[in-house]
Each structure stands twice: as structure tokens, then as C-alpha cells.
Design an enzyme around this catalytic site. Structure first.
Site, PDB file in Angstrom:
ATOM      1  N   LYS A 168       0.844  -1.190   0.000  1.00  0.00           N
ATOM      2  CA  LYS A 168       0.000   0.000   0.000  1.00  0.00           C
ATOM      3  C   LYS A 168       0.883   1.245   0.000  1.00  0.00           C
ATOM      4  CE  LYS A 168      -3.723  -2.572   0.689  1.00  0.00           C
ATOM      5  NZ  LYS A 168      -4.825  -2.715  -0.262  1.00  0.00           N
ATOM      6  N   HIS A 287      -6.663 -13.519  -7.493  1.00  0.00           N
ATOM      7  CA  HIS A 287      -7.488 -12.504  -6.840  1.00  0.00           C
ATOM      8  C   HIS A 287      -8.898 -12.587  -7.413  1.00  0.00           C
ATOM      9  CE1 HIS A 287      -8.865  -8.718  -5.149  1.00  0.00           C
ATOM     10  NE2 HIS A 287      -7.755  -8.663  -4.430  1.00  0.00           N
TER      11      HIS A 287
END
Length: 473
Positions: A168, A287
Site C-alpha cells: 500500500k 485474486h
């Protein structure tokens, strides 16, 4: 010339596709749909319409029905059940002969089962709750490139769940700074770091630059820690050709694992990539980006347990499953059900966990369940209790948000995981004694102590939207 007579016109679907006395075959595909019919449409007619439109039927009788054995190839609605707590909806159980589906083609299975019927006017809403994939069909599919045990052998990691982290901020970092974040996380004690689902090849960080900086960081962390490390390099791309180019480059530079967004990328691309990974010795992380568009509405769409089964058929070594305790939607019983559907060889029908059919995977390898989304060290006891060891626990903000930095965040997660595994192996109840277990571990880990202080008030307590039917509890 056939001797059968042909009567043109329109007739009720239930005259042909409703067979309550049908005896299900081991080779049949079975599907359970939640159906809300239009006002005035009988349940049997609505169920039969779904069976027809998802198999051989159309809106009128056609003379070419006489050129085939329609009775053999058609789908059959064979059972109807009430949906507890919903007077408008009902469950329709439909059987399809295996010969309706091309072998080893998740694409063809979904094109048939959900490709057209969801826009059918006879129903107000429709949801595919579960499917039974016959073993004869499972055996035509390659499934996961490697599976749980082979990955443990490749990465030399046993006796605990694996630890990961999504870097992140997910967008905006340069490739060099991205690699720096990866290195700090891996040297701190994580097994993996990963690209987020929408990290592809944007102007601020082109894919080739990212791959090179990340692999340098991974190798440096390996040398320092003596542990095998990896980063999920997202090879999802605008075209299959570019996807394979990225996968080949990842292999060339020595990366052990790549990543794909299987729903946005598509089943065709995913199956091809899974086969490539098996052939080339690469692990494949999956994902589920876009899943909630299909699975969150309890009355319309496709339940996630069906998408999980589809992924195991199509191929992937990891799949995101939700966390139960984090920021993402997830009923505990249902989540435990699809975790088993990913990992076990045989899963019996269990309505209490939303599993409508027995599922036999034969010798197909299992898939690591990935718990990711809003989790931190306080969640570790519950995560280990819910997921067990064959899981990947991914702490993004729960690693990079540590006041002392990424390496300290990684160390805190590693200490918390090992403390919980040790306590569980000693027979302690993690969900009842989790706080005491973590507090004891924090006495020897300042990183864990600070993490516990930082996130002690952080909870995600929202009501689950997609709940299991209450009477099946």
C-alpha cells in the site's frame, strides 16, 4: 425421415422440462437456483423455464428437435424447495447431462448455466446457489497448477499458515519505492508480498520496472533471512499475449509466483495461465476482483461458493476467500463451507454451511484459502481458528500501518501467528483465550506490543448482507 409428428407453436416449459420423478445420475451436473418468479408464474413453470433456457430449450417448439434425442440432452427441473424466510423465492434443483458441456471448459459450463437465462422475463430474479460438478467432468480439468503440498515443498514452509501483505498505497508508488516496501516486509518475517488487483502497468510504474525492483528486493530478503520468499507479480494484462509475455519475464528473473485477476481476466485466460504455470513450475495466486458484483445480492447473481468451485476447476494455487473478521462481507458458516470446497477432496452436503450437494474432487489438488481485507494482529487467533494452517493471512494495512514501519509490522504478525499456532497445538482455545495468548507473546516482542496498542479499537462490525438461510443453522 422421422416418423415423429411435429406440432408447431408454444407450450408450457413444464410439459417438457419438469420431471419430479427423475433419478439423478452420478454423471449429471446438478445446479440449485434461487428463483423469484414473475407474478402469476407457477413455481414448476418457472423452474422448468430455467432448465430449458440453460440447456436445450427456446421459446417455441422447433422442428429440429426431431433431429436429436431431446429427452437425453435436455436439462430437467426435478425438485423444488421453499427458501426459509422468503415467501417469494424458492429453490429449483436442475440436472444436466454431462454431454452438454465441453470437457475441461469452465467457459462452456458457465455460458450454459448462467449465460442467457438470467435475463429471462419469466423470472424477477435468479441466483445460482450451488453446483455439483460430476467427478467424470472434474477428471477432464487440470485444476490448480501445483496445490497446497507442492507449494509447501517449493517454499519450504510447514506447520503453519503463510503470511502475506498487499503493498500500500496500492497505486501511485514508483517501482523503486515499491521494491523498497517489499524488501522491508519480507525481511521483517513475511513469506509473501503481493501486487494489489489493479496494479498492472500504469504510467507511474510500468510492469517490467516493478518486476525487476521487486525481484531484487525478494532475493535480498531471502539472503538476509535464510527463508524462501516471494512476491505475487500481477500478470493480468489487456490481452492474453501480453499476459504471457509478463509471465515469461517473471520466470526469467527467477520469481516463484505470479498473480491473476481471474474474473476480470476471464476463465479462458485463467485456465490457459494455470496450464502454463504447471508446465513452467510457477505458483499462481488468484485474486477475486469483481466477485461481489455477482455474489453479494442474496437474490440475484452467482454465490461465491460456485465461483470458488469454478476457480478450482480452472486453476489457481491461492484464492481470496474473505476473512469473516475483517472489512469484507463474509458469513462465518458459509465461509468455512467454501474454504473446505477449495481444500478438501470430498465435501458432503451440509445445508448449515450452505452446501447443497456432495462434491467429489478426486485427486485434484487443493487451493490455499487467502484471508485478506482489513485484518490486524488482534484478528490472528480467530483467523487461525477459522482457517487452520492451509491458508495465507495477508495483512496490508496491518503491516504497513505499523508505527515503526513495514519490517516491524511484519515482525508483529509473524510473532502473533507463531504464538497462536503454538497455543493451539498445546490445546488452548484460541477464540476464548486469544487476548491472553497475544498479550503473553507481546511481552517478548515490542513490535507486537505496539501493533496491539495501535489497533486495539479497530473493528468492522457491520451486519452481513448475504446470510445463510436461518432454518438451516
Amino acid at each position: 425421415m422421422s416418423s415423429k409428428s411435429y406440432s408447431a407453436g408454444v407450450k408450457d416449459y413444464r410439459d417438457t422440462y419438469w420431471e419430479p420423478d427423475y433419478q439423478v445420475k452420478d454423471s449429471d451436473f446438478l445446479a440449485c437456483f434461487k428463483v423469484v418468479p414473475q407474478a402469476g408464474v407457477p413455481r414448476e413453470e418457472a423452474a422448468a423455464a430455467v432448465a430449458a433456457e440453460s440447456s436445450t430449450g427456446t421459446w417455441t417448439t422447433v422442428w429440429t428437435d426431431l433431429l436429436t434425442d431431446l429427452d437425453y440432452y435436455k436439462g430437467r427441473a426435478y425438485k423444488i424447495e421453499d427458501v426459509p424466510g422468503d415467501d417469494e423465492a424458492f429453490y429449483a434443483f436442475i440436472a444436466y447431462p454431462i454431454d452438454l458441456f465441453e470437457e475441461s471448459s469452465v467457459v462452456n459450463v458457465f455460458t450454459s448455466l448462467v449465460g442467457n437465462v438470467f435475463g429471462f422475463k419469466a423470472v424477477r430474479s435468479l441466483r445460482l446457489e450451488d453446483v455439483r460438478i460430476p467427478l467424470a467432468y472434474v477428471m477432464t480439468c487440470n485444476g490448480p497448477p501445483h496445490g497446497i503440498q507442492v507449494e509447501r515443498d517449493k517454499m519450504d514452509k510447514y506447520g503453519r499458515g503463510l503470511l502475506g501483505c498487499t503493498i500500500k498505497p496500492k497505486l501511485g508508488l514508483s517501482a523503486k519505492n515499491y521494491g523498497r516496501a517489499v524488501y522491508e516486509c519480507l525481511r521483517g518475517g513475511l513469506d509473501f508480498t503481493k501486487d494489489d488487483e489493479n496494479v498492472n502497468s500504469q504510467p507511474f510504474m510500468r510492469w517490467r520496472d516493478r518486476f525487476l525492483f521487486v525481484q531484487e528486493a525478494t532475493e535480498k530478503a531471502q539472503q538476509e533471512t535464510g527463508e524462501r520468499k516471494g512476491h505475487y507479480l500481477n500478470v493480468t494484462a489487456p490481452s492474453p499475449e501480453e499476459m504471457y509475455e509478463r509471465a515469461e519475464f517473471a520466470k526469467e528473473i527467477g520469481a516463484p509466483i505470479i498473480m491473476h485477476d481471474f474474473l476480470t481476466g476471464g476463465f479462458c485466460a485463467n485456465t490457459g495461465l494455470a496450464r502454463w504455470c504447471r508446465k513452467n513450475g510457477m505458483l499462481l495466486h488468484i485474486h477475486r476482483a469483481m466477485h461481489a458484483v455477482m455474489d453479494r445480492n442474496p437474490r440475484h447473481g452467482i454465490h461465491f461458493r460456485v465461483l470458488a468451485k469454478a476457480l478450482r476447476l480452472s486453476g489457481g494455487d491461492h484464492l481470496h476467500t474473505g476473512t469473516v473478521v475483517g472489512k469484507l462481507e463474509g458469513d462465518r458458516a458459509a465461509t468455512e463451507g467454501w474454504i473446505d470446497l477449495l481444500r478438501e477432496r470430498f465435501i458432503p452436503e451440509d445445508r448449515a454451511r450452505g452446501i447443497f450437494f456432495d462434491q467429489d474432487w478426486g485427486a485434484m489438488p487443493g487451493v490455499f484459502a487467502v484471508a485478506s481485507g482489513g485484518i490486524h494482529v488482534w484478528h490472528m487467533p480467530a483467523l487461525v481458528s477459522i482457517f487452520g494452517d492451509d491458508a495465507v493471512f495477508q495483512f496490508g494495512g496491518g503491516t504497513l500501518g505499523h508505527p515503526w514501519g513495514n519490517a516491524a509490522g511484519a515482525a508483529a504478525n509473524r510473532v502473533a501467528l507463531e504464538a497462536c499456532v503454538k497455543a493451539r497445538n498445546e490445546g488452548r482455545n484460541l477464540e476464548r483465550e486469544g487476548k491472553e495468548i497475544l498479550q503473553a507473546a507481546a511481552q517478548h516482542s515490542p513490535e507486537l506490543k505496539i501493533a496491539m496498542e495501535t489497533w486495539k479499537e479497530i473493528k468492522f462490525e457491520f451486519e452481513t448482507v448475504d446470510k445463510l438461510d436461518t432454518t438451516h443453522r
